[in-house]
Design a protein around this motif. Structure first.
Motif, PDB file in Angstrom:
ATOM      1  N   GLN A 584       0.835  -1.188   0.000  1.00  0.00           N
ATOM      2  CA  GLN A 584       0.000   0.000   0.000  1.00  0.00           C
ATOM      3  C   GLN A 584       0.873   1.243   0.000  1.00  0.00           C
ATOM      4  OE1 GLN A 584      -1.608  -0.758   4.212  1.00  0.00           O
ATOM      5  NE2 GLN A 584      -1.683   1.472   4.115  1.00  0.00           N
ATOM      6  N   SER A 585       0.275   2.370  -0.364  1.00  0.00           N
ATOM      7  CA  SER A 585       1.028   3.617  -0.441  1.00  0.00           C
ATOM      8  C   SER A 585       0.117   4.785  -0.100  1.00  0.00           C
ATOM      9  CB  SER A 585       1.628   3.807  -1.840  1.00  0.00           C
ATOM     10  OG  SER A 585       0.597   3.904  -2.817  1.00  0.00           O
ATOM     11  N   SER A 586       0.725   5.912   0.177  1.00  0.00           N
ATOM     12  CA  SER A 586      -0.023   7.140   0.415  1.00  0.00           C
ATOM     13  C   SER A 586       0.811   8.310  -0.054  1.00  0.00           C
ATOM     14  CB  SER A 586      -0.374   7.291   1.901  1.00  0.00           C
ATOM     15  OG  SER A 586       0.789   7.494   2.679  1.00  0.00           O
ATOM     16  N   ARG A 587       0.138   9.309  -0.501  1.00  0.00           N
ATOM     17  CA  ARG A 587       0.768  10.557  -0.916  1.00  0.00           C
ATOM     18  C   ARG A 587      -0.133  11.686  -0.436  1.00  0.00           C
ATOM     19  NH1 ARG A 587      -0.918   7.235  -4.001  1.00  0.00           N
ATOM     20  NH2 ARG A 587       1.113   6.478  -4.706  1.00  0.00           N
ATOM     21  N   GLY A 588       0.463  12.783  -0.022  1.00  0.00           N
ATOM     22  CA  GLY A 588      -0.387  13.825   0.507  1.00  0.00           C
ATOM     23  C   GLY A 588       0.331  15.133   0.726  1.00  0.00           C
ATOM     24  N   VAL A 589      -0.446  16.116   1.144  1.00  0.00           N
ATOM     25  CA  VAL A 589       0.033  17.463   1.434  1.00  0.00           C
ATOM     26  C   VAL A 589      -0.511  17.864   2.803  1.00  0.00           C
ATOM     27  CG1 VAL A 589      -0.002  19.881   0.736  1.00  0.00           C
ATOM     28  CG2 VAL A 589       0.105  18.090  -1.004  1.00  0.00           C
ATOM     29  N   GLU A 590       0.354  18.441   3.632  1.00  0.00           N
ATOM     30  CA  GLU A 590      -0.039  18.929   4.952  1.00  0.00           C
ATOM     31  C   GLU A 590       0.394  20.383   5.102  1.00  0.00           C
ATOM     32  OE1 GLU A 590       0.492  14.696   7.402  1.00  0.00           O
ATOM     33  OE2 GLU A 590       2.124  16.159   7.336  1.00  0.00           O
ATOM     34  N   ASN A 606      -4.581  23.790  10.775  1.00  0.00           N
ATOM     35  CA  ASN A 606      -3.820  22.835   9.967  1.00  0.00           C
ATOM     36  C   ASN A 606      -4.780  22.030   9.112  1.00  0.00           C
ATOM     37  OD1 ASN A 606      -4.592  20.306  11.507  1.00  0.00           O
ATOM     38  ND2 ASN A 606      -3.479  21.362  13.139  1.00  0.00           N
ATOM     39  N   ALA A 607      -4.268  21.447   8.049  1.00  0.00           N
ATOM     40  CA  ALA A 607      -5.101  20.671   7.128  1.00  0.00           C
ATOM     41  C   ALA A 607      -4.247  19.613   6.445  1.00  0.00           C
ATOM     42  CB  ALA A 607      -5.758  21.572   6.087  1.00  0.00           C
ATOM     43  N   THR A 608      -4.881  18.499   6.105  1.00  0.00           N
ATOM     44  CA  THR A 608      -4.227  17.390   5.413  1.00  0.00           C
ATOM     45  C   THR A 608      -5.111  16.914   4.275  1.00  0.00           C
ATOM     46  OG1 THR A 608      -3.106  16.639   7.424  1.00  0.00           O
ATOM     47  CG2 THR A 608      -3.333  15.045   5.646  1.00  0.00           C
ATOM     48  N   ILE A 609      -4.518  16.745   3.109  1.00  0.00           N
ATOM     49  CA  ILE A 609      -5.187  16.120   1.967  1.00  0.00           C
ATOM     50  C   ILE A 609      -4.361  14.902   1.586  1.00  0.00           C
ATOM     51  CG2 ILE A 609      -5.973  16.387  -0.408  1.00  0.00           C
ATOM     52  CD1 ILE A 609      -6.207  19.378   0.112  1.00  0.00           C
ATOM     53  N   LEU A 610      -4.999  13.742   1.573  1.00  0.00           N
ATOM     54  CA  LEU A 610      -4.283  12.475   1.473  1.00  0.00           C
ATOM     55  C   LEU A 610      -4.896  11.604   0.385  1.00  0.00           C
ATOM     56  CD1 LEU A 610      -2.148  10.607   2.935  1.00  0.00           C
ATOM     57  CD2 LEU A 610      -4.054   9.793   4.329  1.00  0.00           C
ATOM     58  N   ASP A 611      -4.053  10.880  -0.316  1.00  0.00           N
ATOM     59  CA  ASP A 611      -4.496   9.849  -1.260  1.00  0.00           C
ATOM     60  C   ASP A 611      -3.818   8.554  -0.844  1.00  0.00           C
ATOM     61  OD1 ASP A 611      -5.327   8.269  -3.339  1.00  0.00           O
ATOM     62  OD2 ASP A 611      -3.979   9.144  -4.827  1.00  0.00           O
ATOM     63  N   ALA A 612      -4.559   7.689  -0.140  1.00  0.00           N
ATOM     64  CA  ALA A 612      -4.035   6.409   0.334  1.00  0.00           C
ATOM     65  C   ALA A 612      -4.695   5.287  -0.448  1.00  0.00           C
ATOM     66  CB  ALA A 612      -4.296   6.247   1.828  1.00  0.00           C
ATOM     67  N   ARG A 613      -3.923   4.258  -0.786  1.00  0.00           N
ATOM     68  CA  ARG A 613      -4.477   3.189  -1.630  1.00  0.00           C
ATOM     69  C   ARG A 613      -3.715   1.888  -1.428  1.00  0.00           C
ATOM     70  NH1 ARG A 613      -2.773   5.558  -7.480  1.00  0.00           N
ATOM     71  NH2 ARG A 613      -3.784   7.379  -6.535  1.00  0.00           N
ATOM     72  N   GLU A 635      -9.132  10.692   4.353  1.00  0.00           N
ATOM     73  CA  GLU A 635      -8.215  11.316   3.395  1.00  0.00           C
ATOM     74  C   GLU A 635      -8.232  12.834   3.456  1.00  0.00           C
ATOM     75  OE1 GLU A 635      -7.412   8.302  -0.136  1.00  0.00           O
ATOM     76  OE2 GLU A 635      -9.463   9.070  -0.212  1.00  0.00           O
ATOM     77  N   THR A 636      -9.104  13.397   4.267  1.00  0.00           N
ATOM     78  CA  THR A 636      -9.096  14.840   4.510  1.00  0.00           C
ATOM     79  C   THR A 636      -9.277  15.091   6.004  1.00  0.00           C
ATOM     80  OG1 THR A 636     -11.474  14.910   3.973  1.00  0.00           O
ATOM     81  CG2 THR A 636      -9.930  15.558   2.239  1.00  0.00           C
ATOM     82  N   LEU A 637      -8.439  15.969   6.539  1.00  0.00           N
ATOM     83  CA  LEU A 637      -8.479  16.309   7.962  1.00  0.00           C
ATOM     84  C   LEU A 637      -8.173  17.792   8.110  1.00  0.00           C
ATOM     85  CD1 LEU A 637      -6.292  13.298   9.013  1.00  0.00           C
ATOM     86  CD2 LEU A 637      -8.565  13.631   9.975  1.00  0.00           C
TER      87      LEU A 637
END
Length: 729
Positions: A584-590, A606-613, A635-637
């Motif tokens: 599995q993998s994840s990519r994101g921006v914080e 603060n904010a997080t946008i994540l693409d986990a798969r 995937e969003t916080l």
């Protein structure tokens, strides 16, 4: 899925709310003093501390100038560290009414969501696409708290906390295997030489909430100083039969025989009996019956108890400016008891709730260990270099006792959804030995920082871990007593660079490799003895900046993490045991920001946008889950806190916590909806030494579930209110 809790629960809480308000008015009147001094030197302004230079005490915001051990053992600030680091002040946490570690982490640090249940000791989180106590590590004052059977409980109360240091992304190079998602290090309050601290707190609230806390710290003489803190709380809980009580304590004695040598003895612990609540069944796929929320389907005599203690003896010696030697020995005990009916599922045919997982278990865990390291400050080819070299040794003794699933013969496993008799589990006194696991581990580590120029630094770390697990079963399996020995070596490393083109603006990049166990190392069963550690790697880059004497700070980071060797069924071997073939993998921006706007206003966000798969993963029936989002991963916080000092001695604040939708299984067939919670507070300082806080949590009475599977969800508390009196003297 939003809505109000039942009217009956609100009616039950109204008289308590009225009593809270009346008590608050009496306290305020008693504390008010018309002769109070109104000078700039008044202690009233000490309640909120701002950072002033490197190594200052943490306050609100990213705290980029505060020295921390979260990102390295070199004592760097977050601005100097090529990683994503948050430093959360204990003063700010308590000021915001965040009584639990889970609230403090998820409502202040970027990218963390809470997935705690009684089964994991309410200590499980999701971070950067990876979940659970095997992927997000908890430490206490730098000591790794290893989970036995996936359970880490201590610490849970924030009264004893000085600060919380959070590292997002792989932390194995610092803390060993099992930290690919991140690490949370809770630092307790420390002895004081230059000042004294005496404080007390009383809290009353809805649903029978009552809490008392006290603390003191200061010098005994020129060579000795102390600190001691204790907090206790209890209440009825927001659900039926939801009573709880807990006690947390922390004490330390420091001895400084010389300016170069410091020796500290500490003892910390907690006794925790949380609400015996294991969630609410769903009526079909994601169908929530709101009038079921608040029902407790556990047995009447259910038990959940956690008792944890940690004792440490530390020494630090700095004979000169180039060398610092540190050593710590520690002894940790954890005793846990469960006796509950934990599984609930709606039976459409009978229109009843079927109960399962009647479990009575005792766990006894001991950890004895030591760590020693040396910091060496030298020059390498004319460039300033600082290195930390050390080792860590541990021995764990984990014992599990089980009553074999016994329950009273007349205990009904099937209940109507409302108006039921929960029954009693019955006698579970005949606990038999289930298994014992003895783990010995040694580790070597090195951290290094080389300043190429005044603007460019290289930071690198390397750690080798060698755990050996001796599993001894006491129950027959296939006609024999199971026993196995397993060795799980791991090598973790990281290298990064920090470029500071102008003062207090840092651009960084790093690459790291880490390892996760497929299950808790301390309770690794024989069937898992052939497994190896799951390997992971991360690439991260970002920028951080501090402006206006630290009154405006912001960070931005982007990352990619890949983890392989996940357990999954082999599609070419139907019916065979799972193998380590998943990935599995994840990519994101914080991003995070903290800013003082003037006129009494401050905002932290603060904010997080994540693409986990899943990149390679199969489920039962050889179903291909490639491209699906891992379960329990939002995937969003986002978090936002706003504070407004609208008048002298008055302050209002509000916080918003947003958690995006979350899938309940790897198949992605069902999901829990997103939710947004608003917490608010009003603070008044009637005297220079007293603070009165009125706080409301879940202000808009949102109905929300924060964790759970396809058939059973754990719901959060409805709207609650509390009044807290804090005294400093």
């Amino acid at each position: 899925m939003s809505g109000s809790v039942s009217a009956s629960r609100l009616r039950r809480s109204t008289p308590r709310s009225l009593r809270v308000a009346l008590l608050g008015a009496c306290c305020a009147a008693a504390l008010a003093s018309p002769s109070r001094a109104q000078s700039p030197e008044s202690p009233v302004e000490l309640d909120e501390i701002t950072v002033s230079g490197k190594g200052g005490k943490p306050s609100s915001g990213p705290n980029l100038s505060v020295k921390t051990g979260a990102g390295s053992r070199l004592g760097l600030t977050p601005l100097e560290t090529p990683a994503s680091v948050d430093v959360v002040s204990g003063d700010v946490v308590r000021d915001r009414g965040q009584a639990s570690i889970a609230e403090a982490v998820t409502q202040n640090a970027a990218g963390f969501s809470f997935i705690g249940t009684p089964g994991n000791g309410f200590g499980a989180y999701s971070s950067r696409g990876f979940t659970g106590v095997s992927s997000v590590t908890t430490l206490y004052d730098g000591v790794r708290l290893y989970p036995g059977n996936g359970t880490v409980t201590f610490p849970f109360d924030t009264w004893t906390v000085d600060r919380i240091e959070v590292l997002r992304g792989p932390a194995s190079v610092l803390y060993g295997e099992g930290a690919i998602g991140g690490a949370i290090n809770i630092i307790p309050k420390k002895p004081l030489y230059e000042e004294r601290r005496n404080e007390a707190r009383a809290v009353v609230g809805t649903d029978g909430q009552v809490g008392l806390a006290a603390g003191s710290a200061g010098p005994i003489n020129e060579k000795f100083a102390y600190s001691f803190d204790v907090a206790a709380s209890r209440g009825d809980g927001w659900m039926d039969r939801g009573d709880y009580k807990n006690l947390a304590f922390s004490g330390a004695l420091n001895w400084r025989p010389t300016d170069e040598l410091s020796v500290t003895l500490t003892h910390d612990g907690g006794h925790n009996q949380p609400s015996r609540y294991f969630g609410t069944p769903l009526k079909g796929s994601g169908n929530v019956e709101k009038d079921w929320i608040g029902e407790n389907y556990n047995v009447r005599d259910g038990v959940i108890r956690f008792n944890d203690n940690i004792t440490q003896l530390k020494a630090e010696w700095t004979p000169n400016e180039t060398v610092t030697l540190r050593a710590v020995g520690y002894y940790v005990t954890a005793n846990r008891l469960w006796r509950n009916a934990e599984g609930y599922k709606w039976n459409e045919g009978t229109e009843r709730v079927d109960r399962s997982s009647f479990i009575a278990i005792k766990q006894e865990q001991e950890q004895i260990g030591a760590r020693a390291d040396a910091t060496i400050r030298t020059e390498l080819f004319g460039m300033a270099n600082e290195a930390v070299v050390g080792f860590d040794v541990n021995r764990f003794d984990f014992r599990r006792l089980n009553n074999g699933g016994y329950r009273a013969p007349d205990l009904n496993p099937s209940l109507p959804p409302k108006g039921f008799d929960p029954g009693e589990y019955g006698s579970a006194s005949s606990y038999g030995k289930d298994y014992k696991a003895i783990t010995t581990q040694y580790s070597f580590f090195i951290d290094d920082r080389l300043k190429l120029t005044d603007q460019i630094s290289l930071v690198a770390g390397l750690r080798y871990d060698h755990p050996e697990v001796d599993f001894r079963g006491y129950r027959l399996v296939n006609g024999a007593l199971p026993r196995s020995k397993t060795v799980l070596d791991s090598l973790s490393w990281r290298v990064g660079a920090v470029y500071e083109p102008v003062k207090n603006l840092a651009v960084y990049a790093q690459y790291s490799e880490a390892a996760d166990p497929v299950t808790s190392i301390l309770s690794l069963p024989p069937g898992s003895s052939g497994y190896k550690l799951s390997k992971g790697r991360q690439v991260e880059a970002g920028v951080k900046q501090s402006l206006w004497d630290d009154r405006f700070e912001w960070t931005l980071s982007a990352f990619y993490i890949e983890k392989k060797d996940l357990l999954a069924p082999n599609p070419n071997k139907p019916g065979s045991p799972s193998e380590q073939i998943g990935k599995q993998s994840s990519r994101g921006v914080e991003a995070s920001v903290g800013v003082e706007l003037g006129h009494g206003w401050r905002v932290d966000a603060n904010a997080t946008i994540l693409d986990a798969r899943y990149d390679e993963f199969f489920g039962s029936g050889n179903v291909d889950y490639k491209g699906n989002t891992p379960n329990a991963v939002p995937e969003t916080l986002a978090n936002v806190w706003a504070t407004w000092r609208f008048a002298e001695d008055w302050k209002a604040q509000a916080g918003l916590q947003y958690v995006g939708k979350t899938y309940t299984s790897a198949s992605n067939d069902h999901k829990r909806p997103a939710y947004a919670l608003v917490n608010a507070g009003l603070q008044w300082k009637p005297t220079a030494y007293a603070t009165l806080d009125l706080r409301v949590k879940n202000l808009f009475d949102k109905t929300y579930a924060y964790t759970g599977g396809d058939s059973q969800w754990y719901f959060g508390a409805p709207r609650t209110a509390e009044l807290a009196l804090h005294l400093k003297f």
